[in-house]
Design a protein around this motif. Structure first.
Motif, PDB file in Angstrom:
ATOM      1  N   VAL A 246       0.843  -1.195   0.000  1.00 44.20           N
ATOM      2  CA  VAL A 246       0.000   0.000   0.000  1.00 44.20           C
ATOM      3  C   VAL A 246       0.881   1.249   0.000  1.00 44.20           C
ATOM      4  O   VAL A 246       0.478   2.316   0.458  1.00 44.20           O
ATOM      5  N   GLY A 247       2.108   1.092  -0.513  1.00 47.33           N
ATOM      6  CA  GLY A 247       3.031   2.210  -0.569  1.00 47.33           C
ATOM      7  C   GLY A 247       3.298   2.627  -1.994  1.00 47.33           C
ATOM      8  O   GLY A 247       2.582   2.261  -2.929  1.00 47.33           O
ATOM      9  N   TYR A 248       4.369   3.398  -2.167  1.00 47.71           N
ATOM     10  CA  TYR A 248       4.702   3.945  -3.482  1.00 47.71           C
ATOM     11  C   TYR A 248       6.091   3.512  -3.935  1.00 47.71           C
ATOM     12  O   TYR A 248       6.669   4.095  -4.828  1.00 47.71           O
ATOM     13  N   THR A 249       6.611   2.482  -3.307  1.00 50.19           N
ATOM     14  CA  THR A 249       7.920   1.969  -3.673  1.00 50.19           C
ATOM     15  C   THR A 249       7.899   0.463  -3.522  1.00 50.19           C
ATOM     16  O   THR A 249       6.929  -0.108  -3.022  1.00 50.19           O
ATOM     17  N   ASN A 250       8.955  -0.197  -3.961  1.00 49.79           N
ATOM     18  CA  ASN A 250       9.055  -1.641  -3.767  1.00 49.79           C
ATOM     19  C   ASN A 250       9.598  -1.937  -2.376  1.00 49.79           C
ATOM     20  O   ASN A 250      10.519  -1.265  -1.904  1.00 49.79           O
ATOM     21  N   TYR A 251       9.053  -2.951  -1.755  1.00 50.36           N
ATOM     22  CA  TYR A 251       9.484  -3.370  -0.422  1.00 50.36           C
ATOM     23  C   TYR A 251      10.128  -4.745  -0.505  1.00 50.36           C
ATOM     24  O   TYR A 251       9.831  -5.528  -1.424  1.00 50.36           O
ATOM     25  N   PRO A 252      10.979  -5.083   0.446  1.00 55.06           N
ATOM     26  CA  PRO A 252      11.511  -6.449   0.493  1.00 55.06           C
ATOM     27  C   PRO A 252      10.372  -7.464   0.532  1.00 55.06           C
ATOM     28  O   PRO A 252       9.291  -7.191   1.076  1.00 55.06           O
ATOM     29  N   VAL A 256       6.347  -7.485   2.321  1.00 53.45           N
ATOM     30  CA  VAL A 256       5.068  -7.667   1.627  1.00 53.45           C
ATOM     31  C   VAL A 256       4.308  -8.841   2.233  1.00 53.45           C
ATOM     32  O   VAL A 256       3.095  -8.752   2.506  1.00 53.45           O
ATOM     33  N   ARG A 257       5.010  -9.943   2.467  1.00 46.77           N
ATOM     34  CA  ARG A 257       4.343 -11.120   3.049  1.00 46.77           C
ATOM     35  C   ARG A 257       3.818 -10.807   4.451  1.00 46.77           C
ATOM     36  O   ARG A 257       2.706 -11.224   4.812  1.00 46.77           O
ATOM     37  N   PHE A 258       4.596 -10.091   5.237  1.00 51.36           N
ATOM     38  CA  PHE A 258       4.177  -9.743   6.590  1.00 51.36           C
ATOM     39  C   PHE A 258       2.935  -8.856   6.554  1.00 51.36           C
ATOM     40  O   PHE A 258       1.980  -9.071   7.314  1.00 51.36           O
ATOM     41  N   PHE A 259       2.924  -7.888   5.650  1.00 48.88           N
ATOM     42  CA  PHE A 259       1.759  -7.000   5.555  1.00 48.88           C
ATOM     43  C   PHE A 259       0.511  -7.780   5.168  1.00 48.88           C
ATOM     44  O   PHE A 259      -0.562  -7.594   5.764  1.00 48.88           O
ATOM     45  N   VAL A 260       0.624  -8.639   4.186  1.00 47.22           N
ATOM     46  CA  VAL A 260      -0.532  -9.429   3.745  1.00 47.22           C
ATOM     47  C   VAL A 260      -1.044 -10.300   4.885  1.00 47.22           C
ATOM     48  O   VAL A 260      -2.261 -10.413   5.103  1.00 47.22           O
ATOM     49  N   LEU A 605       6.524  -0.135   8.610  1.00 49.24           N
ATOM     50  CA  LEU A 605       7.278  -0.661   7.476  1.00 49.24           C
ATOM     51  C   LEU A 605       6.842  -0.023   6.163  1.00 49.24           C
ATOM     52  O   LEU A 605       7.656   0.193   5.264  1.00 49.24           O
ATOM     53  N   MET A 606       5.547   0.293   6.039  1.00 50.91           N
ATOM     54  CA  MET A 606       5.051   0.934   4.825  1.00 50.91           C
ATOM     55  C   MET A 606       5.477   2.398   4.757  1.00 50.91           C
ATOM     56  O   MET A 606       5.944   2.890   3.734  1.00 50.91           O
ATOM     57  N   TYR A 607       5.302   3.126   5.869  1.00 50.56           N
ATOM     58  CA  TYR A 607       5.522   4.571   5.902  1.00 50.56           C
ATOM     59  C   TYR A 607       6.210   4.959   7.210  1.00 50.56           C
ATOM     60  O   TYR A 607       5.560   5.405   8.162  1.00 50.56           O
ATOM     61  N   PRO A 608       7.535   4.798   7.306  1.00 47.86           N
ATOM     62  CA  PRO A 608       8.216   5.056   8.583  1.00 47.86           C
ATOM     63  C   PRO A 608       7.984   6.462   9.134  1.00 47.86           C
ATOM     64  O   PRO A 608       7.581   6.628  10.281  1.00 47.86           O
TER      65      PRO A 608
END
Length: 772
Positions: A246-252, A256-260, A605-608
């Motif tokens: 749900v961000g504007y960049t690529n994440y590790p 992504v798995r943790f957020f889902v 993690l999405m938006y520090p």
């Protein structure tokens, strides 16, 4: 019970036996247990300010099992250390009053420069009592069948399934994502009772996650949890940007798995996963995480261009069918067609759905926007072609850049074999509620008054339209909007006619604004003799930070932006090192001073930076999501009274009485009545901050910091830097309410710093002395 607070007069001799009775409370009842309950409530309702009290101690005493059993001895207090362990008071009322006072005095920066609505009506919930029984819905069916069989059920049943987007994409598209949680929570039970036949509610994800924290100062996870509690029977749907989450960049990948996993555990049932460049490889990590969670995975194709336009062969029928096959092979339970700009014409969607139905074996879900004004025709064409589910918005929240009209679509299909079977009464009642709510957000609405065929030129996503106009407004070029829209179309062609959806649409928008504000044409951009400092988001795009379109970016513009050869086309997440989640949690806790739950960590993690700012706002002002929206945005006028539910069974009745003129320190006193008791909040007037003699605050838990125990005046200072003190030595004295209090050292130490001097007025918790 005596509540010792200390009252005296200047010059009085205080003996060791002085009994400073401030208040006396007597509780009586037929039984000891009932008397204790009454006393406990009385103590908790007391608010004594300006002096120290023993309220928490007394609460601990009367609620201790030994006291309740009547077994106290003379050594009860000495032998019971837990009596002196006091929980930190949340003081929610004071913090909310501080926020309301701030908005009354200085306004909410979110509406600064906007036109206040002429009328802020009290929103009415649907009349009549709700049915007692909550009927089974799609969420119950998913729990019974599981994801695979649920997808087969979608294919087998004949009525077209309808998703209501009002709580996510509709308001994101109409008024810049500014809808607050409270407005959703109020109507939520009516969805569960009146419209259990809805397929899903799109109520989370996309831009709402960021905006909730950044602008509305709300926790998006609290929004989700409260909605889930109120609507237990209908699928909840979210928008997930693939490797961008749900961000504007690529994440590790592990982020992504943790957020889902957190979203699935906290109420999301259906994940619409897409990639901003239609690169399926960039979606796989997110899709796999959804599949592992046991929830429904909707792999979405982003529709752009015109598949019936021979002059633009890039996005033809074969292109979309190939993508659909890849998503089905990747394990998607449902195929989404995401027409984010509303450019899929009726003939095009009829051809596309018809072809897909022959090529894939999973249900199809169609999403579009009504920017052109004819999106309902596209929805009906998709239904005729056999689409299984469609998106729409409640009547009063539909049209323009939002989704097409849900009620009208239902009526157009009523009586046919594809009738969605949704009751008119329920649709009407809920739409009337949203009609009132929408008036509170009129300051955020764009100036668009009708559908426009111009969307077929610029292809701007409906969800971006109002946000980009907001950016143009902030840059002072809103009056040049037609130029911005034309520049947007030009940038798209410069970039190789790419898919435009968050976050790539943001990059195109950034470049369009850059060109308009700097007076650049496409020829200027490509002129090798001109030196151009491209926006950082543009550089990031061509470096591949968001991935690559299947055919890559044009080499000429890539070299122009990067001043180097095109980078290898590799999935960004494949080379990002896994994040150390516990190290990130520790870092966030150090910045915010609070323990982080798993959902807090997901937000961080999405938006520090956004999360840290939000956490600080929450610490200062409390949970402002409970305030009515007009109060949050515009404050209160004299004589206004509101009821605020801060917890189940706990309601604050707040009445705004008056406001003083600024004092010599630039502060206004705002006078309230809280549950019948007078309360005063001091607010510094914006622009007069320099007049306030601010003092640093002592750090909680720092044994070297000596803090003021109460507001008052420093009468004398007994120590100086470098001086050694013993436990019990006097450090300074403070006078408050005609009583002088001596502050003593609690341990042997050396004075490192004396922060204040005699004659200084201090507030509670101001830093007085630093020990070493």
């Amino acid at each position: 019970i005596r509540l010792d607070g200390g009252t005296a007069y200047s010059g009085a001799l205080i003996t060791p036996y002085y009994d400073s009775l401030l208040e006396k409370v007597t509780a009586w009842a037929p039984t000891a247990e009932e008397a204790i309950r009454r006393m406990d409530r009385a103590l908790r309702e007391f608010r004594i300010r300006g002096v120290a009290t023993n309220l928490p101690f007394l609460e601990n005493v009367i609620n201790h099992p030994t006291f309740k059993a009547g077994e106290c001895t003379t050594r009860f207090i000495d032998e019971t250390p837990e009596l002196f362990r006091f929980p930190k008071r949340r003081d929610r009322a004071t913090r909310l009053l501080r926020f309301v006072g701030e908005v009354i005095v200085n306004g909410n920066p979110e509406v600064e420069g906007r036109t206040r609505p002429a009328h802020l009506p009290r929103v009415q919930l649907p009349p009549g009592k709700l049915p007692r029984e909550t009927l089974r819905g799609t969420r119950d069916l998913l729990a019974e069948l599981g994801a695979e069989r649920f997808a087969r059920w979608m294919l087998e049943q004949r009525p077209v399934l309808i998703t209501d987007t009002t709580m996510r994409d509709a308001h994101q598209s109409l008024f810049a994502t500014r809808m607050r949680s409270r407005d959703m929570w109020e109507i939520a039970p009516y969805y569960a009772k009146l419209l259990p036949g809805l397929f899903s509610l799109e109520c989370w994800g996309g831009a709402t996650f960021d905006v909730a924290m950044r602008f509305l100062k709300e926790d998006p996870w609290e929004r989700l949890a409260a909605l889930r509690e109120r609507i237990p029977n209908i699928l909840f749907q979210m928008l997930l940007r693939g490797s961008n989450a749900v961000g504007y960049t690529n994440y590790p990948d592990n982020v992504v798995r943790f957020f889902v996993s957190q979203a699935a555990a906290n109420g999301i049932d259906l994940f619409r996963v897409f990639d901003s460049l239609n690169w399926v490889d960039n979606m796989r990590v997110a899709m796999d995480a959804v599949l592992e969670s046991g929830k429904l995975c909707e792999g979405a194709i982003c529709y752009t261009g015109d598949l019936l336009d021979a002059a633009r062969p890039k996005y033809n029928l074969k292109y979309y069918v190939d993508l659909a096959r890849q998503l089905e092979q990747a394990g998607a339970h449902i195929l989404g067609i995401k027409d984010m700009a509303g450019v899929c014409k009726p003939a095009a969607i009829r051809a596309l759905v018809g072809a897909l139905k022959q090529e894939i074996g999973i249900p199809i879900h169609f999403h579009t926007h009504d920017t052109s004004g004819i999106a309902a025709a596209s929805v009906l064409a998709a239904v005729e072609a056999g689409v299984d589910a469609v998106d729409a918005a409640m009547d009063s929240m539909s049209g323009l850049t939002s989704q097409p009209n849900l009620g009208a679509i239902v009526e157009a299909l009523r009586g046919s074999e594809r009738d969605p079977l949704l009751p008119r009464e329920g649709l009407r009642a809920i739409s009337h509620y949203w009609e009132g709510v929408r008036q509170h957000y009129s300051a955020f609405e764009s100036d668009i008054r009708s559908g426009t065929a111009d969307v077929y030129r610029h292809e701007m996503p409906g969800g971006q339209y109002t946000n980009l106009r907001e950016q143009a407004r902030a840059l002072g070029i809103e009056h040049r909007w037609p130029e911005v829209a034309e520049a947007y179309a030009q940038v798209n062609q410069l970039f190789g006619d790419i898919v435009k959806v968050t976050p790539t649409s943001k990059v195109v928008g950034d470049m369009a604004l850059f060109m308009v504000t700097t007076g650049l044409t496409p020829e200027d951009v490509m002129d090798p003799e001109r030196e151009i400092a491209f926006p950082e988001s543009v550089v990031s795009l061509f470096k591949g930070d968001l991935g690559f379109p299947p055919d890559g970016f044009p080499e000429a513009i890539t070299r122009r932006v990067l001043k180097a050869d095109p980078p290898p086309r590799e999935r960004p997440g494949a080379h990002l090192p896994a994040a150390d989640l516990e190290a990130e949690r520790a870092a966030a806790q150090a910045k915010t001073g609070k323990e982080l739950s798993d959902t807090d960590l997901a937000s961080y993690l999405m938006y520090p930076k956004v999360y840290v700012d939000y956490a600080r706002h929450r610490h200062t002002y409390g949970n402002v999501s409970v305030l009515p929206s007009p109060v949050f945005f515009y404050g209160m006028t004299e004589g206004d009274e509101i009821a605020v539910d801060i917890d189940k069974g706990k309601t604050l009745v707040i009445r705004y009485l008056a406001m003083s003129e600024p004092d010599e320190e630039g502060q206004r006193r705002v006078f309230f009545e809280l549950n019948g008791q007078p309360r005063i909040v001091k607010v510094t007037v914006k622009g007069m901050e320099s007049k306030v003699k601010a003092h640093p605050k002592a750090d909680d838990g720092n044994p070297d910091h000596v803090a003021a125990p109460m507001p008052g005046m420093v009468v004398s200072v007994a120590v100086s830097p470098g001086q050694k003190v013993e436990k019990g030595d006097a450090l300074l004295s403070i006078e408050a309410m005609k009583m002088e209090t001596v502050i003593r050292a609690e341990r042997e130490a050396t004075v490192s710093q004396v922060v204040i001097g005699p004659g200084t007025r201090v507030e509670a918790k101001d830093l007085l002395v630093v020990l070493g």
